[in-house]
Design a protein around this motif. Structure first.
Motif, PDB file in Angstrom:
ATOM      1  N   TYR A 198       0.800  -1.228   0.000  1.00  0.00           N
ATOM      2  CA  TYR A 198       0.000   0.000   0.000  1.00  0.00           C
ATOM      3  C   TYR A 198       0.828   1.272   0.000  1.00  0.00           C
ATOM      4  O   TYR A 198       0.281   2.362  -0.082  1.00  0.00           O
ATOM      5  N   GLY A 199       2.137   1.156   0.080  1.00  0.00           N
ATOM      6  CA  GLY A 199       2.978   2.337   0.134  1.00  0.00           C
ATOM      7  C   GLY A 199       3.380   2.650   1.567  1.00  0.00           C
ATOM      8  O   GLY A 199       2.652   2.349   2.513  1.00  0.00           O
ATOM      9  N   ASN A 200       4.540   3.301   1.735  1.00  0.00           N
ATOM     10  CA  ASN A 200       5.036   3.619   3.070  1.00  0.00           C
ATOM     11  C   ASN A 200       4.156   4.660   3.747  1.00  0.00           C
ATOM     12  O   ASN A 200       3.495   5.465   3.095  1.00  0.00           O
ATOM     13  N   SER A 201       4.172   4.652   5.061  1.00  0.00           N
ATOM     14  CA  SER A 201       3.392   5.608   5.837  1.00  0.00           C
ATOM     15  C   SER A 201       4.010   6.999   5.730  1.00  0.00           C
ATOM     16  O   SER A 201       5.241   7.144   5.717  1.00  0.00           O
ATOM     17  N   PHE A 202       3.161   8.030   5.636  1.00  0.00           N
ATOM     18  CA  PHE A 202       3.691   9.394   5.612  1.00  0.00           C
ATOM     19  C   PHE A 202       3.901   9.927   7.033  1.00  0.00           C
ATOM     20  O   PHE A 202       4.398  11.041   7.224  1.00  0.00           O
ATOM     21  N   LEU A 203       3.516   9.146   8.043  1.00  0.00           N
ATOM     22  CA  LEU A 203       3.729   9.526   9.433  1.00  0.00           C
ATOM     23  C   LEU A 203       4.956   8.807   9.987  1.00  0.00           C
ATOM     24  O   LEU A 203       5.165   7.631   9.689  1.00  0.00           O
ATOM     25  N   PRO A 204       5.743   9.473  10.822  1.00  0.00           N
ATOM     26  CA  PRO A 204       6.846   8.780  11.502  1.00  0.00           C
ATOM     27  C   PRO A 204       6.303   7.677  12.410  1.00  0.00           C
ATOM     28  O   PRO A 204       5.150   7.741  12.853  1.00  0.00           O
ATOM     29  N   LEU A 205       7.130   6.681  12.711  1.00  0.00           N
ATOM     30  CA  LEU A 205       6.699   5.536  13.487  1.00  0.00           C
ATOM     31  C   LEU A 205       6.133   5.926  14.848  1.00  0.00           C
ATOM     32  O   LEU A 205       5.117   5.377  15.286  1.00  0.00           O
ATOM     33  N   ASN A 206       6.763   6.902  15.526  1.00  0.00           N
ATOM     34  CA  ASN A 206       6.276   7.297  16.850  1.00  0.00           C
ATOM     35  C   ASN A 206       4.890   7.927  16.783  1.00  0.00           C
ATOM     36  O   ASN A 206       4.051   7.716  17.663  1.00  0.00           O
ATOM     37  N   GLU A 207       4.603   8.679  15.698  1.00  0.00           N
ATOM     38  CA  GLU A 207       3.280   9.284  15.544  1.00  0.00           C
ATOM     39  C   GLU A 207       2.228   8.227  15.213  1.00  0.00           C
ATOM     40  O   GLU A 207       1.074   8.339  15.641  1.00  0.00           O
TER      41      GLU A 207
ATOM     42  N   GLY B 205      -9.651  -2.854  19.301  1.00  0.00           N
ATOM     43  CA  GLY B 205      -8.509  -3.037  20.196  1.00  0.00           C
ATOM     44  C   GLY B 205      -7.349  -3.798  19.592  1.00  0.00           C
ATOM     45  O   GLY B 205      -6.194  -3.565  19.952  1.00  0.00           O
ATOM     46  N   SER B 206      -7.621  -4.716  18.667  1.00  0.00           N
ATOM     47  CA  SER B 206      -6.543  -5.512  18.070  1.00  0.00           C
ATOM     48  C   SER B 206      -6.154  -5.011  16.683  1.00  0.00           C
ATOM     49  O   SER B 206      -5.431  -5.691  15.952  1.00  0.00           O
ATOM     50  N   CYS B 207      -6.628  -3.819  16.311  1.00  0.00           N
ATOM     51  CA  CYS B 207      -6.397  -3.297  14.949  1.00  0.00           C
ATOM     52  C   CYS B 207      -5.197  -2.360  14.903  1.00  0.00           C
ATOM     53  O   CYS B 207      -4.684  -1.918  15.932  1.00  0.00           O
ATOM     54  N   ARG B 208      -4.795  -2.050  13.707  1.00  0.00           N
ATOM     55  CA  ARG B 208      -3.706  -1.100  13.487  1.00  0.00           C
ATOM     56  C   ARG B 208      -4.099  -0.144  12.367  1.00  0.00           C
ATOM     57  O   ARG B 208      -5.001  -0.425  11.581  1.00  0.00           O
ATOM     58  N   ILE B 209      -3.384   0.981  12.306  1.00  0.00           N
ATOM     59  CA  ILE B 209      -3.656   2.025  11.308  1.00  0.00           C
ATOM     60  C   ILE B 209      -2.441   2.177  10.399  1.00  0.00           C
ATOM     61  O   ILE B 209      -1.300   2.131  10.863  1.00  0.00           O
ATOM     62  N   HIS B 210      -2.700   2.347   9.114  1.00  0.00           N
ATOM     63  CA  HIS B 210      -1.621   2.640   8.166  1.00  0.00           C
ATOM     64  C   HIS B 210      -2.039   3.838   7.328  1.00  0.00           C
ATOM     65  O   HIS B 210      -3.005   3.769   6.565  1.00  0.00           O
ATOM     66  N   MET B 211      -1.333   4.970   7.498  1.00  0.00           N
ATOM     67  CA  MET B 211      -1.626   6.204   6.765  1.00  0.00           C
ATOM     68  C   MET B 211      -0.606   6.329   5.636  1.00  0.00           C
ATOM     69  O   MET B 211       0.603   6.387   5.886  1.00  0.00           O
ATOM     70  N   THR B 212      -1.076   6.398   4.413  1.00  0.00           N
ATOM     71  CA  THR B 212      -0.150   6.378   3.274  1.00  0.00           C
ATOM     72  C   THR B 212      -0.631   7.280   2.139  1.00  0.00           C
ATOM     73  O   THR B 212      -1.823   7.593   2.037  1.00  0.00           O
TER      74      THR B 212
ATOM     75  N   VAL C 192      -6.310   0.775   6.286  1.00  0.00           N
ATOM     76  CA  VAL C 192      -5.405   1.559   5.443  1.00  0.00           C
ATOM     77  C   VAL C 192      -6.141   2.818   4.989  1.00  0.00           C
ATOM     78  O   VAL C 192      -7.190   2.742   4.340  1.00  0.00           O
ATOM     79  N   ILE C 193      -5.602   3.977   5.362  1.00  0.00           N
ATOM     80  CA  ILE C 193      -6.190   5.257   4.961  1.00  0.00           C
ATOM     81  C   ILE C 193      -5.244   5.919   3.972  1.00  0.00           C
ATOM     82  O   ILE C 193      -4.103   6.252   4.310  1.00  0.00           O
ATOM     83  N   LYS C 194      -5.726   6.073   2.738  1.00  0.00           N
ATOM     84  CA  LYS C 194      -4.898   6.643   1.682  1.00  0.00           C
ATOM     85  C   LYS C 194      -5.254   8.110   1.477  1.00  0.00           C
ATOM     86  O   LYS C 194      -6.417   8.456   1.292  1.00  0.00           O
ATOM     87  N   ARG C 195      -4.245   8.968   1.508  1.00  0.00           N
ATOM     88  CA  ARG C 195      -4.439  10.406   1.347  1.00  0.00           C
ATOM     89  C   ARG C 195      -4.205  10.799  -0.111  1.00  0.00           C
ATOM     90  O   ARG C 195      -3.120  10.618  -0.649  1.00  0.00           O
ATOM     91  N   PHE C 196      -5.224  11.361  -0.729  1.00  0.00           N
ATOM     92  CA  PHE C 196      -5.108  11.815  -2.120  1.00  0.00           C
ATOM     93  C   PHE C 196      -4.690  13.288  -2.194  1.00  0.00           C
ATOM     94  O   PHE C 196      -3.917  13.659  -3.064  1.00  0.00           O
ATOM     95  N   ARG C 197      -5.250  14.115  -1.311  1.00  0.00           N
ATOM     96  CA  ARG C 197      -4.810  15.504  -1.198  1.00  0.00           C
ATOM     97  C   ARG C 197      -4.925  15.920   0.263  1.00  0.00           C
ATOM     98  O   ARG C 197      -5.769  15.406   0.999  1.00  0.00           O
ATOM     99  N   ASP C 198      -4.055  16.849   0.676  1.00  0.00           N
ATOM    100  CA  ASP C 198      -4.101  17.367   2.042  1.00  0.00           C
ATOM    101  C   ASP C 198      -4.691  18.769   2.015  1.00  0.00           C
ATOM    102  O   ASP C 198      -4.940  19.345   0.944  1.00  0.00           O
ATOM    103  N   TYR C 199      -4.899  19.326   3.200  1.00  0.00           N
ATOM    104  CA  TYR C 199      -5.590  20.617   3.300  1.00  0.00           C
ATOM    105  C   TYR C 199      -4.906  21.723   2.503  1.00  0.00           C
ATOM    106  O   TYR C 199      -5.571  22.509   1.827  1.00  0.00           O
ATOM    107  N   GLN C 200      -3.590  21.785   2.580  1.00  0.00           N
ATOM    108  CA  GLN C 200      -2.865  22.884   1.938  1.00  0.00           C
ATOM    109  C   GLN C 200      -2.239  22.477   0.606  1.00  0.00           C
ATOM    110  O   GLN C 200      -1.399  23.206   0.072  1.00  0.00           O
ATOM    111  N   SER C 201      -2.636  21.347   0.074  1.00  0.00           N
ATOM    112  CA  SER C 201      -2.070  20.894  -1.208  1.00  0.00           C
ATOM    113  C   SER C 201      -2.481  21.839  -2.334  1.00  0.00           C
ATOM    114  O   SER C 201      -3.563  22.441  -2.294  1.00  0.00           O
ATOM    115  N   PRO C 202      -1.641  21.995  -3.370  1.00  0.00           N
ATOM    116  CA  PRO C 202      -2.008  22.842  -4.513  1.00  0.00           C
ATOM    117  C   PRO C 202      -3.144  22.220  -5.318  1.00  0.00           C
ATOM    118  O   PRO C 202      -3.483  21.043  -5.137  1.00  0.00           O
ATOM    119  N   LEU C 203      -3.702  22.991  -6.226  1.00  0.00           N
ATOM    120  CA  LEU C 203      -4.808  22.518  -7.056  1.00  0.00           C
ATOM    121  C   LEU C 203      -4.419  21.280  -7.852  1.00  0.00           C
ATOM    122  O   LEU C 203      -5.241  20.365  -8.040  1.00  0.00           O
TER     123      LEU C 203
END
Length: 568
Positions: A252-261, A275-282, A426-437
């Motif tokens: 799914y691609g590497n996480s854009f968050l550091p491991l500690n976050e 409780g037994s789940c994990r999150i992957h932000m990519t 797995v949460i995939k980010r297509f655009r962020d708040y301050q991303s360009p058009l």
């Protein structure tokens, strides 16, 4: 799989993939292609769905189908491509080396083990029941067509395994009765095969949702328990589980968050039912460092398909973007204009002073009413599970139109997609708040696979939304009203928590929606599913949900909702 089948529009189901080794993964891809070439695979899917509806255990059924279909297609593939013989031998060696990890009291696993030994020329020592089942499965190798194979599987299932069903067809206590009790027979399936649209069957119960049983070869033992019904709980050995976790970033691609976050986020949101789940932000395999060239090509293929659908009606979509942008801009400008109204108090108006003691209208002051509602921020969260596959290009286009309109009008917005891989959401980010058009083009990377754990996705998304400084925080959730996910258990440890489906999943998602609203987030659910799931959507989102039968009205519906929020 594409090479063997010759059909580049086909995809592999999740249960056809392997994590044992590269040799096994290649062999499974070969057999997946063979199934699509030599077997009517849509009929197999429809058969599994039909039998599961009336009480058959899907894990057992899929296990039998996997063994029977391999018997039928392997020799045909080897006849066409002799090199497959060596691929199969290497794969079988790797599979056999993993069997010491599996539980030996499982009839299906013992039969699968014995079948592999039989194929490589060895004579396995097995008990009488395993030998009989093995011989019956080997007899299916002579099946003339897919229907004959399925008829044979039906007979084998009824001969060797109990049937779990209640009189009304719902899952419940185990009932071991005669093979015709409360389930209909094979002729019922044949009627469905003749008259039912295969795409409708896929929507009603995606094969990807019920194919987890086939993962048994790759990830551990999906133990068949004769005393309880399936709860979509996949049993995985501890050492295999850790290997799977290492593969998430690869697929799914590497996480854009550091491991500690990531760990901090999981500590906050992975509680209760999660409780037994994990999150992957990519950001996905294309826009993050990834060595998975195959997955990158796969995503690009879907991206091209979505872009082609957009270009086919480019002028119409461009006009819609401008229309929505202008509509939002007018509403924002109108609401920002300060109104000055006559009043009994406020700023005095000199040329009105003559009214004092001379007129009944003694309002000689003016009051300025500020209509500013504050700033706005919008999150768009899209269900990316396999159940949305038929709407994939339409959803991508509508999300793009909406994001374009919001970005052009100056409203910060973020676009996300969510699906689940085993116990990872797995949460995939297509655009962020301050991303360009230009970042809105990333939305065309949207593709659908896996399951969906809506409650956890909403909870994780709200964490960043709550940090925004805007006065009005809005979350738009596009889904089909069917939160549904498997549960991953380690080994054979008993777990009192049910799998994430049905009432459990609906109540959890509803709880997270209400929690978000209590925290000041305005949540709108946009429903794209069937009418039979409408009640579930209402339970989850209350009065703030929109039901659209035509997904092409998604962006228009959301803009209408946003305008109502601004005006009210």
């Amino acid at each position: 799989m594409w090479t063997i089948s010759g059909d580049y529009d086909e995809n592999m189901d999740s249960g056809e993939k392997s994590f044992i080794s590269e040799n096994v993964a290649l062999y499974h891809a070969v057999t997946a292609g063979g199934r699509r070439k030599f077997i009517t695979w849509t009929s197999v899917k429809k058969y599994v769905i039909s039998r599961h509806r009336v009480g058959f255990d899907k894990n057992i059924l899929l296990g039998l189908i996997a063994m029977a279909s391999d018997l039928i297609v392997e020799e045909k593939i080897i006849a066409e491509r002799p090199g497959v013989y060596d691929i199969r031998k290497k794969a079988y060696d790797d599979i056999l080396s993993n069997y010491y990890k599996l539980h030996t009291d499982n009839l299906l696993e013992k039969t699968r083990h014995a079948m592999i030994l039989e194929k490589i020329g060895k004579s396995p020592l097995v008990d009488v029941e395993t030998r009989k089942l093995l011989n019956d499965l080997l007899g299916l190798q002579k099946s003339e067509d897919t229907i004959e194979m399925l008829r044979g599987i039906e007979d084998i299932y009824m001969k060797y395994f109990p049937l779990f069903a209640q009189a009304d067809g719902s899952e419940g206590d185990a009932v071991r009765g005669d093979k015709n009790a409360n389930r209909g027979d094979f002729s019922d399936f044949m009627l469905e095969e003749m008259f039912e649209d295969p795409e409708e069957s896929d929507i009603e119960a995606s094969i990807e949702d019920i194919a987890s049983a086939l993962l048994g070869d790759a990830q551990g033992d999906t133990a068949y328990n004769k005393n309880e019904t399936s709860q979509q709980i996949l049993r995985v050995q501890e050492e295999d589980l850790e290997k799977i976790y290492e593969k998430v970033a690869y697929y799914y691609g590497n996480s854009f968050l550091p491991l500690n976050e990531v760990k901090q986020l999981q500590n906050r949101v992975c509680q209760g039912a999660h409780g037994s789940c994990r999150i992957h932000m990519t950001d996905g395999v294309i826009r993050s460092e990834s060595k998975n060239e195959f997955q990158e090509k796969y995503v690009k293929r879907h991206q091209t398909k979505n872009i082609d659908a957009f270009r086919a009606n480019y002028k119409v979509f461009k006009r819609n973007i401008n229309k929505l942008k202008d509509s939002m801009a007018r509403t924002l400008v109108q609401e920002e204009i300060a109104d000055r109204i006559p009043s009994d108090a406020g700023k005095i108006v000199a040329n009105k002073l003559w009214r004092v003691n001379r007129s009944s209208n003694n309002k000689v002051f003016v009051k300025t009413i500020d209509n500013d509602k504050g700033s706005f921020v919008v999150d768009i969260l899209m269900d990316s599970s396999g159940s949305q596959r038929r709407n994939q290009s339409k959803v991508a286009i509508q999300a793009y139109i909406l994001a374009q309109a919001l970005t052009l009008v100056g409203i910060p917005n973020r676009v996300l997609g969510f699906s689940s891989f085993l116990d990872y959401t797995v949460i995939k980010r297509f655009r962020d708040y301050q991303s360009p058009l230009s970042a809105n083009d990333n939305i065309f990377e949207y593709f659908c696979s896996g399951n969906n754990r809506d409650g956890l996705a909403i909870k994780a998304t709200c964490q960043d939304l709550l940090k925004r400084r805007e006065d009005n925080k809005i979350l738009i959730v596009l889904s089909d009203g069917r939160p549904n996910d498997i549960k991953v258990g380690k080994g054979q440890v008993k777990d009192l928590h049910a799998a994430y489906r049905g009432r459990v999943a609906i109540e959890d998602t509803a709880r997270e929606v209400r929690t978000a609203r209590q925290q000041g987030i305005l949540v709108l659910g946009v429903f794209t599913g069937k009418e039979q799931d409408l009640m579930a959507e209402q339970l989850i989102y209350g009065k703030d949900f929109a039901y659209i039968k035509d997904i092409s009205r998604f962006s228009e519906m959301v803009i209408k909702y946003l305008k109502q929020i601004i005006l009210n």
